[in-house]
Design an enzyme around this catalytic site. Structure first.
Site, short mmCIF file in Angstrom:
data_model
loop_
_atom_site.label_atom_id
_atom_site.label_comp_id
_atom_site.label_asym_id
_atom_site.label_seq_id
_atom_site.Cartn_x
_atom_site.Cartn_y
_atom_site.Cartn_z
CB CYS A 243 -0.94 1.04 7.72
SG CYS A 243 -2.52 0.87 6.86
CG HIS B 37 -6.06 1.78 -0.49
ND1 HIS B 37 -4.89 2.35 -0.99
CD2 HIS B 37 -5.66 0.78 0.34
CE1 HIS B 37 -3.85 1.71 -0.48
NE2 HIS B 37 -4.29 0.75 0.32
CB CYS C 101 -0.94 0.01 1.20
SG CYS C 101 -2.09 -1.38 1.24
#
Length: 402
Positions: free
Chosen positions: A388, A358, A91
Site C-alpha cells: 500500500c 518498514h 512506501c
C-alpha cells in the site's frame, strides 16, 4: 519484448529507527553503499557494465537529499560511468525502482541495471521533508486526507476486524520472523553492516520480539485515538464515509510496522548481459502494476494492484504460490487476503514489517528479495510482492523462478 531477469538481491538487516538503534551512526549513503558493494563482490561484477541505478528513498532531505543513488554509487567505488537516480513513491519506492529498471530492460533500452531503496529513519525522521500530503491544510481538507493510522483504523472499522484479529496477526508476524531467523532463511541475502574499521555493527533484524503474544499486545493503548478524536481527523474521514458512525481505534505500536533503518538492492538485466558477464538468472519479472485508490482510506491499494499485475501477466490468483504484502498496519494484509481469498499460509511466511520494520524507501526491494529467496527455498514457481502507498496507491510485481 525482452525478458528482465533478477540476478541477485541483497539487503542490510533492519536497525531500530531511533537514536539508540544499532544503525543510527551509519549514514544512509553508507547503508546503500554496503549493499552495492556486496552486490558487486558476490557477482564478481565489472561495474562499468551497469548503466544506471534507480534507488527509492522517501524522505529526501539532509543526508538523504541530492540524489542519494549517485552518492551511494560513489561511496561504493562504482565505475564513474554508472548513472544514478532517486525516486519517491512513498512506501512503494523500493519496488517502484525495481519495476522501472525492469521496464527499461524489457523495452530494450538498457542491458544491466541496479534497483532498490534506502532509508535511515533514525537520522532523517519521517515527515521531515514537509510533505504537502501531511502538512498542507488545503490539500488535507480538499481531499479528506488523514494520517495513515487513521486510515488503518478506518479499514478495520469498515470491514469489521477486531482488535483481537489485528493482534493475532501481529503475533504471527513476530513468530514467523523469529522462526525464519532461527532457521537461517534470511542468511542468503543479508549483508551485515560494519563500521569503517570492519567491526560488526548489526547482522540481524533488531526489532523482532519472539515472546510477543496477543495478551501482551492487548495491554497496549491505541496509537491514533487521540489524534483522530481530538485532532479532528476522525471527522474528516467520516465526511468521506458517512455510513460509518464511529471509527474504532484498534491499531497501536504492536500491530503496526516498526520505524527502522535499512537498504536493499537488486541486479536486473537481460539474457545477453547474463551470458557476457556469466551472471545466472534467478527469476524473471513477469509483470508490474501501479494503481491509484481513494485517498482517505488510502491503504487498500495492494488488492487492485495485484489484480492488475495478474491481468497483465495473463495469470489468475491461483497461479501465485507465495505473496509478500507490506505489513504497514495489520489491517492492510488482512484486507488483502480477504479481498483476494488467499490463505495466510501463502502470505508473509517469514513475517513482515510488523515484526522487522518498514524502512520506507527500502521496504519494497526487501520484500522482493525475501520473496525470491523463499520461492527458491520451497521450490515454488511464482510469487508476488505488493505494498500500500500513502495518498492512495498500490504497487505490485510478479516474479517467476527461472
Amino acid at each position: 519484448m525482452t525478458d528482465a531477469f533478477i540476478f541477485d538481491a541483497v539487503r542490510t538487516p533492519r536497525g531500530k529507527g531511533k537514536k539508540d538503534g544499532a544503525l543510527h551512526n551509519i549514514k544512509a549513503s553508507h547503508l546503500l553503499a554496503n549493499t552495492l558493494t556486496a552486490l558487486r563482490d558476490r557477482n564478481n561484477l565489472d561495474t562499468s557494465y551497469v548503466e544506471d541505478a534507480i534507488i527509492g528513498c522517501v524522505t529526501q532531505v539532509k543526508e538523504q537529499s541530492g540524489d542519494i543513488a549517485k552518492v551511494g554509487l560513489m561511496t561504493a567505488g562504482f565505475d564513474e560511468n554508472v548513472a544514478g537516480v532517486t525516486v519517491n513513491r512513498f512506501c512503494g519506492s523500493g519496488l517502484e525502482a525495481i519495476n522501472q529498471a525492469a521496464v527499461y530492460v524489457m523495452a530494450g533500452q538498457t542491458d544491466l541495471m541496479i534497483a532498490g531503496g534506502v532509508e535511515s529513519m533514525s537520522r532523517v525522521p519521517m515527515g521531515s521533508d514537509g510533505s504537502a500530503l501531511l502538512y498542507d491544510p488545503e490539500m488535507v481538507m480538499d481531499s479528506y486526507i488523514v494520517p495513515q493510522g487513521i486510515s488503518a483504523d478506518l479499514i478495520a472499522t469498515k470491514y469489521g476486524y477486531s482488535r483481537k484479529d489485528l493482534d493475532i496477526f501481529a503475533t504471527t508476524s513476530h513468530q514467523r520472523a523469529d522462526a525464519a531467523w532461527k532457521d537461517g532463511r534470511f542468511h542468503k541475502s543479508i549483508v551485515p553492516v560494519k563500521d569503517i574499521n570492519g567491526d560488526l555493527i548489526l547482522d540481524h533484524d533488531e526489532m523482532v520480539r519472539p515472546n510477543t503474544s496477543p495478551e501482551i499486545l492487548g495491554q497496549l493503548n491505541p496509537s491514533f485515538e487521540i489524534m483522530g478524536q481530538m485532532g479532528g481527523f476522525d471527522g474528516i474521514a467520516l465526511q468521506r464515509y458517512p455510513e460509518i458512525e464511529q471509527i474504532k481505534h484498534l491499531h497501536h505500536a504492536g500491530n503496526s510496522s516498526g520505524i527502522v533503518d535499512g537498504a536493499a538492492v537488486t541486479l536486473i538485466g537481460n539474457k545477453m548481459i547474463a551470458d557476457k558477464l556469466n551472471l545466472k538468472p534467478r527469476a524473471r519479472i513477469r509483470s508490474v502494476a501501479i494503481v491509484g485508490t481513494e485517498p482517505t482510506i488510502m491503504l487498500v491499494g495492494p488488492a487492485p494492484s495485484a489484480k492488475k499485475a495478474l491481468r497483465k501477466a495473463g495469470m489468475e490468483i491461483s497461479d501465485i504460490d507465495l505473496f509478500e504484502v507490506n505489513e504497514a498496519f495489520a489491517a492492510v494484509p488482512i484486507r488483502f487476503m480477504e479481498d483476494l481469498n488467499i490463505s495466510h499460509h501463502q502470505v508473509n511466511v517469514n513475517g513482515g514489517a510488523i515484526a522487522m520494520g518498514h524502512p520506507l524507501g527500502a521496504t519494497g526491494a526487501m520484500l522482493l528479495g525475501t520473496l525470491l529467496d523463499e520461492l527458491e527455498r520451497q521450490g515454488k514457481a511464482t510469487g508476488m510482492a505488493t505494498l500500500c502507498i500513502g495518498g492512495g496507491m498500490g504497487i505490485a510485481t510478479i516474479i517467476e523462478l527461472v
